[in-house]
Design an enzyme around this catalytic site. Structure first.
Site, mmCIF file in Angstrom:
data_model
loop_
_atom_site.group_PDB
_atom_site.id
_atom_site.type_symbol
_atom_site.label_atom_id
_atom_site.label_comp_id
_atom_site.label_asym_id
_atom_site.label_seq_id
_atom_site.Cartn_x
_atom_site.Cartn_y
_atom_site.Cartn_z
ATOM 1 N N ILE A 152 57.702 27.952 40.309
ATOM 2 C CA ILE A 152 56.967 29.201 40.473
ATOM 3 C C ILE A 152 55.480 28.856 40.510
ATOM 4 O O ILE A 152 54.997 28.113 39.656
ATOM 5 C CB ILE A 152 57.246 30.173 39.304
ATOM 6 C CG1 ILE A 152 58.755 30.408 39.131
ATOM 7 C CG2 ILE A 152 56.502 31.482 39.522
ATOM 8 C CD1 ILE A 152 59.446 31.072 40.295
ATOM 9 N N ILE A 178 53.436 34.547 34.759
ATOM 10 C CA ILE A 178 54.788 35.107 34.669
ATOM 11 C C ILE A 178 54.835 36.202 33.609
ATOM 12 O O ILE A 178 55.362 37.298 33.849
ATOM 13 C CB ILE A 178 55.821 34.004 34.376
ATOM 14 C CG1 ILE A 178 55.973 33.091 35.596
ATOM 15 C CG2 ILE A 178 57.179 34.620 34.013
ATOM 16 C CD1 ILE A 178 56.915 31.921 35.384
ATOM 17 N N THR A 186 52.149 28.928 39.539
ATOM 18 C CA THR A 186 51.322 29.358 38.416
ATOM 19 C C THR A 186 50.382 28.200 38.090
ATOM 20 O O THR A 186 50.566 27.079 38.576
ATOM 21 C CB THR A 186 52.170 29.660 37.167
ATOM 22 O OG1 THR A 186 52.773 28.423 36.730
ATOM 23 C CG2 THR A 186 53.256 30.683 37.445
ATOM 24 N N LYS A 206 64.812 23.327 26.882
ATOM 25 C CA LYS A 206 65.239 24.499 27.640
ATOM 26 C C LYS A 206 66.737 24.743 27.499
ATOM 27 O O LYS A 206 67.189 25.893 27.513
ATOM 28 C CB LYS A 206 64.839 24.346 29.104
ATOM 29 C CG LYS A 206 63.322 24.310 29.305
ATOM 30 C CD LYS A 206 62.630 25.493 28.641
ATOM 31 C CE LYS A 206 61.124 25.476 28.812
ATOM 32 N NZ LYS A 206 60.467 26.639 28.174
ATOM 33 N N TYR A 235 61.704 18.158 27.644
ATOM 34 C CA TYR A 235 61.593 19.510 28.191
ATOM 35 C C TYR A 235 62.972 20.056 28.564
ATOM 36 O O TYR A 235 63.299 21.209 28.292
ATOM 37 C CB TYR A 235 60.691 19.465 29.417
ATOM 38 C CG TYR A 235 60.340 20.801 30.012
ATOM 39 C CD1 TYR A 235 59.453 21.659 29.379
ATOM 40 C CD2 TYR A 235 60.864 21.205 31.241
ATOM 41 C CE1 TYR A 235 59.100 22.878 29.938
ATOM 42 C CE2 TYR A 235 60.519 22.413 31.808
ATOM 43 C CZ TYR A 235 59.643 23.244 31.152
ATOM 44 O OH TYR A 235 59.307 24.452 31.710
#
Length: 276
Positions: free
Chosen positions: A202, A13, A204, A173, A169
């Site tokens: 995404i 990213i 990755t 965020k 997490y």
């Protein structure tokens, strides 16, 4: 001397965004693993970009300050792309809070001290912060405004109040989004802007760790049942970053942009609802 982009987090990213908006600049690529930064630097240099790799630990203010000082040797820092962090399947609770929550807060603060007038930054957050139940206004204010060195001492972040790595997490965020709002006010005094992007699934290496981790089926189900019906790509995140970091985004600061193929919408109002 050139205008400098500081790219933290040598991943897909971050590289996609840097390739989109970093041409003509000196790009300082910082990562905890020097070999990762060197690999991305080599790939970009061979594509015609001007980059240099440095080692930086996002969990350390001293390390962040050193990376910023290194970047300033090449010219004024006019762009920040923060794509560093760890995922719920990669690290324990304390590491997630120290890197993703505390580290991001420190990075935005330290870059904000030196960002050039007209500068702009984006930090990569996550859809996870949007799925967590709403916090109280008082809790939001604590995440937004508590001095960075005191963040990890907040009662709401004590181990007994964190259920698991996913919860850690999510709250990290959520904190990222709140710190962006607070820092945007400070950056604005220097004529600079800062925003966050909250990607969904995404593809990755980090996402592949999740697919193969204990919540792999959860994540595969998430993108299968989101309106888009697929995971996203790093270049689609870069599309949003390009807008935010260009003059076309000049009126956008202190904001978070959710780019998740509709997964969060489905989580609240569609087939991904926990009770569905």
């Amino acid at each position: 001397m050139k205008n400098v982009m500081l790219l933290t987090g040598a991943g897909q990213i971050g590289m996609a965004i840097a390739r989109r908006v970093g041409y003509g600049m000196k790009i300082v690529i910082a990562d905890k693993k020097a070999e990762n930064a060197q690999a991305i630097s080599k790939t970009m240099n061979e594509a015609g970009f001007d980059t240099v790799a440095v080692q930086m630990d996002l969990a350390s203010r001293t390390s962040i300050q050193a990376a910023i000082a290194k970047a300033q040797q090449y010219g004024p820092i006019t762009k920040l792309v923060n794509a560093a962090g760890v995922s719920p399947s990669q690290a324990p609770v304390d590491a997630i809070l120290k890197v993703d929550l505390y580290g991001t807060a420190v990075l935005l603060e330290e870059v904000g001290k030196v960002i050039a007038p007209g500068g702009v930054g984006v930090t990569i957050s996550s859809q996870s912060g949007h799925r967590m139940p709403a916090l109280t206004p008082e809790e939001d204010a604590l995440l937004a405004c508590t001095p960075a060195e005191e963040l990890l001492q907040l009662d709401m972040l004590r181990p007994e109040h964190i259920r698991d790595t996913l919860h850690a997490y999510q709250i990290a965020k959520r904190c990222n989004e709140k710190r962006v709002m607070t820092e945007s006010v400070k950056w604005g005094k220097k004529g600079a802007r800062i925003n966050s992007i909250s990607p969904g699934i995404i593809v990755t290496p980090l996402a592949l760790d999740e697919f193969n981790g204990p919540r792999g089926d959860f994540y595969k189900n998430m993108f299968a049942k989101c309106p888009a019906g697929r995971p996203g790509t790093a270049d689609e995140v870069a599309n949003v970053a390009e807008l935010l970091m260009s003059d076309r985004g000049a009126f956008i600061t202190g904001a978070d942009f959710l780019i998740d193929g509709g997964a969060t919408a489905s989580y609240f109002y569609g087939p991904l609802r926990p009770e569905a």
